[in-house]
Design a protein around this motif. Sequence first.
Motif, short mmCIF file in Angstrom:
data_model
loop_
_atom_site.label_atom_id
_atom_site.label_comp_id
_atom_site.label_asym_id
_atom_site.label_seq_id
_atom_site.Cartn_x
_atom_site.Cartn_y
_atom_site.Cartn_z
N MET A 29 3.78 -27.03 -7.12
CA MET A 29 5.18 -27.46 -7.10
C MET A 29 6.11 -26.36 -7.61
O MET A 29 7.29 -26.54 -7.69
CB MET A 29 5.34 -28.73 -7.95
N PRO A 31 8.64 -23.69 -7.48
CA PRO A 31 9.59 -23.36 -6.42
C PRO A 31 9.35 -21.97 -5.83
O PRO A 31 9.67 -21.72 -4.68
CB PRO A 31 10.95 -23.43 -7.10
N GLY A 34 5.99 -23.01 -3.65
CA GLY A 34 6.12 -24.15 -2.77
C GLY A 34 4.81 -24.50 -2.06
O GLY A 34 4.81 -25.16 -1.05
N GLY A 35 3.71 -24.03 -2.54
CA GLY A 35 2.42 -24.27 -1.91
C GLY A 35 2.00 -23.17 -0.96
O GLY A 35 0.85 -23.12 -0.53
N GLU A 36 2.91 -22.24 -0.65
CA GLU A 36 2.58 -21.18 0.29
C GLU A 36 1.44 -20.30 -0.21
O GLU A 36 0.57 -19.88 0.56
CB GLU A 36 3.81 -20.30 0.59
N THR A 117 5.91 -21.62 5.16
CA THR A 117 7.13 -22.25 4.65
C THR A 117 6.95 -23.77 4.64
O THR A 117 6.22 -24.30 5.49
CB THR A 117 8.35 -21.84 5.51
N PRO A 118 7.59 -24.46 3.73
CA PRO A 118 7.50 -25.92 3.73
C PRO A 118 8.13 -26.52 4.98
O PRO A 118 9.11 -26.01 5.51
CB PRO A 118 8.29 -26.34 2.49
N THR A 122 9.49 -33.16 4.04
CA THR A 122 8.17 -33.55 3.52
C THR A 122 8.08 -33.32 2.02
O THR A 122 6.99 -33.35 1.46
CB THR A 122 7.02 -32.79 4.22
N ASN A 123 9.22 -33.07 1.38
CA ASN A 123 9.25 -32.81 -0.06
C ASN A 123 8.31 -31.69 -0.46
O ASN A 123 7.70 -31.73 -1.53
CB ASN A 123 8.94 -34.08 -0.85
N GLY A 124 8.14 -30.70 0.41
CA GLY A 124 7.29 -29.55 0.10
C GLY A 124 5.81 -29.83 0.19
O GLY A 124 5.00 -28.99 -0.18
N GLN A 125 5.43 -31.01 0.68
CA GLN A 125 4.02 -31.39 0.71
C GLN A 125 3.31 -30.93 1.98
O GLN A 125 2.08 -30.96 2.04
CB GLN A 125 3.88 -32.90 0.56
N ILE A 127 3.10 -27.73 4.81
CA ILE A 127 3.42 -26.31 4.97
C ILE A 127 3.01 -25.90 6.38
O ILE A 127 1.97 -26.32 6.88
CB ILE A 127 2.63 -25.46 3.94
#
Length: 190
Positions: A29, A31, A34-36, A117-118, A122-125, A127
């Motif tokens: 999470m 920023p 962002g999961g990337e 990228t998100p 999807t609230n960043g969930q 990618i």
Amino acid sequence: LNPATFKFSHLHPSPQVRGAGLHRTVSMMDPASGGEVSCEKEVIDLHEFLQKWFTNGFAEGDDTDAAFDSFLSRFHDDFVYVFPGGTKIGKSGLAGMRGALGSNPDFRIKTHSYDFTPVPHTNGQCITGTYKEMQKGAKNCENHNGNNGRITTPLFELSSGVQPNGVMWLRIHETWLPQEEIDAFDFNTF
């Protein structure tokens, strides 16, 4: 997968994941990532497994069945894989690779040029993005002595229950790279 009806039922971020090649720990999470970063690590780890599988790079006594089960667990049950030639398979098609252990000792694979990228809304969930994949000695590629290149567009879902990186593969679509790019790549680098 139909985005209008697909249910994101297990959207739980992983608390911590080690970033690929960054030698740091980041929150999914975060920023800044962002999961990337988790997705890049997942792509690298998964392709290292594929090379190990096809070349049978396992040590004597390794539980290859457990390793393959772990590989399959990274893919959603409704996973779709579109090959560069347009053929589609699902997760059950991937399961058929179990019999390919050690089938290509000369196979090498390298990924690079990650751009993730998100997905909006999807609230960043989830990618998406692209990465490039170069294959050396691929038996299913008759051109260029089995050397080929493709750009891959994946769709990932961040899910803390998926090991090792908290990333679930939902979809992959591959397209052949332009011939000039394949010709310019130094396949002796791996």
